[in-house]
Design a protein around this motif. Structure first.
Motif, PDB file in Angstrom:
ATOM      1  N   TYR A 205       7.244 -54.026  48.591  1.00 42.94           N
ATOM      2  CA  TYR A 205       8.241 -53.406  47.727  1.00 42.94           C
ATOM      3  C   TYR A 205       9.212 -54.489  47.285  1.00 42.94           C
ATOM      4  CZ  TYR A 205       6.671 -48.887  49.549  1.00 42.94           C
ATOM      5  OH  TYR A 205       5.913 -47.786  49.898  1.00 42.94           O
ATOM      6  N   ASN A 212      14.112 -49.261  43.990  1.00 44.69           N
ATOM      7  CA  ASN A 212      12.756 -49.773  43.863  1.00 44.69           C
ATOM      8  C   ASN A 212      12.561 -50.357  42.465  1.00 44.69           C
ATOM      9  OD1 ASN A 212      12.685 -47.430  45.886  1.00 44.69           O
ATOM     10  ND2 ASN A 212      10.718 -48.427  46.256  1.00 44.69           N
ATOM     11  N   GLU A 215       6.343 -52.053  43.303  1.00 45.63           N
ATOM     12  CA  GLU A 215       5.646 -51.841  44.565  1.00 45.63           C
ATOM     13  C   GLU A 215       4.143 -51.927  44.314  1.00 45.63           C
ATOM     14  OE1 GLU A 215       5.196 -47.392  45.758  1.00 45.63           O
ATOM     15  OE2 GLU A 215       7.196 -47.578  44.849  1.00 45.63           O
TER      16      GLU A 215
END
Length: 234
Positions: A205, A212, A215
């Motif tokens: 990640y 985020n 990923e």
């Protein structure tokens, strides 16, 4: 089903959020790396999983149990172990006393587990009577990881395990991470050495500003041009 599931996690220190909706999964038997620039929230995420950060909203589930409201000592009992980046050994205690501190929940079997740690990290057996303050940075990291393994966790959390180490010790620590994982322990690693961490990881990640950003499989992230340009110095 994931061993660790983090969903929409918001939290931080005091009234300020550092994590702004992070999602993360660690499967049974996986090595998962979390990388990103300074201030991205990587270490905060690790501390949040281990009950050391104020969580405002979101969910952290380990083995299908919600643990977001648990204290660190309760989380340890469920099979998680955490090696922080700093202050991860007791400098006035010997190597062996440090390791024994990791077995504080055990009534028996300590000597057998010490033997396994010394087999994994032979230099520690040679220095078992020395104080941790007399060790090199790499040797202290061995002690910190060894202590975390004394309770035979299902999931090991490592925060910047190679920070400040020589290239030789960096290679050693990464090889031991693979060895630990091969013994059935899942590993979640936060690491500034992003290329190396992603290369040894099943998945990774990339965080930025507590969110985020990317990923995917570790190797795919290393070969992603945008990830490389923005976060890997390429």
């Amino acid at each position: 089903m994931s061993m660790l599931e983090v969903r929409s996690l918001h939290g931080g220190y005091g009234g300020a959020d550092v994590l702004n909706g992070v999602d993360l999964d660690v499967g049974d038997g996986e090595i998962v790396a979390v990388v990103g620039p300074n201030g991205a929230g990587k270490s905060t995420l690790m501390k949040a999983v281990f009950g050391l950060v104020n969580i405002r909203s979101g969910s952290i589930r380990f083995a299908s149990e919600e643990i977001a409201a648990l204290r660190a000592n309760e989380i340890v009992r469920r099979g998680l172990a955490f090696v922080p980046q700093e202050r991860n050994v007791f400098p006035t205690l010997s190597v062996e006393e440090n390791l024994e501190m990791g077995a504080f929940l055990l009534d028996s079997g300590v000597s057998e587990r010490l033997h396994r740690i010394y087999e994994m990290f032979p230099p520690l057996k040679e220095r078992r009577r020395q104080s941790a303050a007399q060790l090199s940075g790499g040797q202290r990291q061995m002690v910190a990881i060894g202590r975390a393994l004394m309770l035979e966790p299902r999931l090991l959390l490592l925060d910047e395990p190679t920070a400040g180490l020589s290239p030789q010790f960096t290679e050693l620590i990464f090889s031991k991470i693979r060895e630990i994982n091969a013994q059935g322990v899942s590993v979640l690693i936060v690491e500034q050495n992003a290329r190396k961490a992603l290369a040894v990881s099943d998945r990774g990640y990339v965080l930025a500003l507590g969110r985020n950003r990317f990923e995917g499989p570790g190797a795919a992230l290393v070969n992603n041009r945008e990830v490389a340009e923005l976060f890997l110095g390429a």
